[in-house]
Scaffold this active site. Sequence first.
Site, PDB file in Angstrom:
ATOM      1  N   TYR A  53       0.850  -1.193   0.000  1.00 36.85           N
ATOM      2  CA  TYR A  53       0.000   0.000   0.000  1.00 36.85           C
ATOM      3  C   TYR A  53       0.886   1.242   0.000  1.00 36.85           C
ATOM      4  O   TYR A  53       1.253   1.796   1.045  1.00 36.85           O
ATOM      5  CB  TYR A  53      -0.952  -0.003   1.203  1.00 36.85           C
ATOM      6  CG  TYR A  53      -1.954  -1.140   1.188  1.00 36.85           C
ATOM      7  CD1 TYR A  53      -2.193  -1.882   0.037  1.00 36.85           C
ATOM      8  CD2 TYR A  53      -2.657  -1.472   2.334  1.00 36.85           C
ATOM      9  CE1 TYR A  53      -3.105  -2.921   0.026  1.00 36.85           C
ATOM     10  CE2 TYR A  53      -3.577  -2.511   2.337  1.00 36.85           C
ATOM     11  CZ  TYR A  53      -3.794  -3.236   1.183  1.00 36.85           C
ATOM     12  OH  TYR A  53      -4.703  -4.269   1.174  1.00 36.85           O
ATOM     13  N   HIS A 128      -0.511 -12.414   0.812  1.00 40.59           N
ATOM     14  CA  HIS A 128      -1.410 -11.473   0.160  1.00 40.59           C
ATOM     15  C   HIS A 128      -2.157 -12.062  -1.036  1.00 40.59           C
ATOM     16  O   HIS A 128      -3.370 -11.846  -1.172  1.00 40.59           O
ATOM     17  CB  HIS A 128      -0.607 -10.239  -0.286  1.00 40.59           C
ATOM     18  CG  HIS A 128      -1.433  -9.018  -0.471  1.00 40.59           C
ATOM     19  ND1 HIS A 128      -0.922  -7.741  -0.367  1.00 40.59           N
ATOM     20  CD2 HIS A 128      -2.737  -8.837  -0.762  1.00 40.59           C
ATOM     21  CE1 HIS A 128      -1.874  -6.852  -0.572  1.00 40.59           C
ATOM     22  NE2 HIS A 128      -2.989  -7.488  -0.831  1.00 40.59           N
ATOM     23  N   SER A 208     -12.795  -4.528   0.512  1.00 45.05           N
ATOM     24  CA  SER A 208     -13.703  -3.729  -0.327  1.00 45.05           C
ATOM     25  C   SER A 208     -15.159  -4.088  -0.071  1.00 45.05           C
ATOM     26  O   SER A 208     -15.929  -4.312  -1.013  1.00 45.05           O
ATOM     27  CB  SER A 208     -13.365  -3.890  -1.818  1.00 45.05           C
ATOM     28  OG  SER A 208     -12.169  -3.230  -2.142  1.00 45.05           O
ATOM     29  N   PRO A 209     -15.590  -4.158   1.189  1.00 47.44           N
ATOM     30  CA  PRO A 209     -16.968  -4.575   1.483  1.00 47.44           C
ATOM     31  C   PRO A 209     -18.024  -3.604   0.971  1.00 47.44           C
ATOM     32  O   PRO A 209     -19.177  -3.995   0.778  1.00 47.44           O
ATOM     33  CB  PRO A 209     -16.991  -4.663   3.010  1.00 47.44           C
ATOM     34  CG  PRO A 209     -15.939  -3.703   3.458  1.00 47.44           C
ATOM     35  CD  PRO A 209     -14.856  -3.830   2.424  1.00 47.44           C
ATOM     36  N   LEU A 210     -17.631  -2.357   0.734  1.00 47.25           N
ATOM     37  CA  LEU A 210     -18.588  -1.360   0.252  1.00 47.25           C
ATOM     38  C   LEU A 210     -18.463  -1.127  -1.249  1.00 47.25           C
ATOM     39  O   LEU A 210     -19.097  -0.225  -1.791  1.00 47.25           O
ATOM     40  CB  LEU A 210     -18.388  -0.035   1.002  1.00 47.25           C
ATOM     41  CG  LEU A 210     -18.497  -0.134   2.535  1.00 47.25           C
ATOM     42  CD1 LEU A 210     -18.228   1.221   3.172  1.00 47.25           C
ATOM     43  CD2 LEU A 210     -19.860  -0.668   2.952  1.00 47.25           C
ATOM     44  N   GLY A 211     -17.639  -1.937  -1.915  1.00 45.25           N
ATOM     45  CA  GLY A 211     -17.529  -1.837  -3.364  1.00 45.25           C
ATOM     46  C   GLY A 211     -16.258  -1.209  -3.874  1.00 45.25           C
ATOM     47  O   GLY A 211     -16.108  -1.023  -5.082  1.00 45.25           O
TER      48      GLY A 211
END
Length: 286
Positions: A53, A128, A208-211
Amino acid sequence: MQTRRIGDVQVGAIGLGGMPMSIEGRPDEQRSIATIHAALDAGVTLIDTADAYHLLASDVGHNEALIARALASYGGDTSDVLVATKGGHLRPGDGSWTLNGSPDYLKSACEASLQRLGVEAIGLYQFHRPDPRVPYADSVGAVRDLLDAGKIRMAGISNADPGQIRQANEILGGRLVSVQNQFSPAFRSSDPELELCAEMDIAFLPWSPLGGIARAGELGSRFDVFAEIGREHGASAQQVCLAWMLAKAPVVIPIPGSSRPETIRDSAAAVDLKLSPEELSRLDAA
């Protein structure tokens, strides 16, 4: 905040994904640290990061170092915070992503992460992403060696299929504690992995649970039922989404990414949203 379990550690049921604070479009450091502090204030005790990251080849591990600085500058107790990092995915600095699952690389990457995080042992270290050039058993075997050497306290994997979950747990001698896969209203193909984790009592960490960074704000417009149920509860569509995930199994711990204090506060509040069986059915069908 309500808690859930990763291995033998209790963490807040909603975690914080650190990636948006370190890749393209990242905010200044002051806002990022304010975001991490807001998460801690809200009861978040799981922070997920990775050495990949970062933006440029010259700032590998940017997010790990940022999290270390934020924890050091926080005014409260951080002894119960679990920092989870990952190795095996790389960013050369041109915006692309590459892979290196070789045991030697993973062990050197872990050493570098230890230095950036400023700890004697990493709380949760995750492989990863599988590298097709390296046998999966060899990559996970390196994580096992790190666990046996005390370099990491717990071991996890990411972007894995059911066969790899079972294989990793066997290689780790039954010590696999978490699986981090993509899962959201728009991406449900990790249902089999979620169900297997529930069966094996292994934490499932949806990324990315919200997209995703670019589309999280559009969740309610893309999936009307999440917005409709949110209005019925006086909650955001994003809170409904996270509450829906939490209801799927006690092993689920979403890790929404955030780079603003207000968004992680909104996400953390999802633990208090109770959805009825009828509402959950409507969301499942969306």
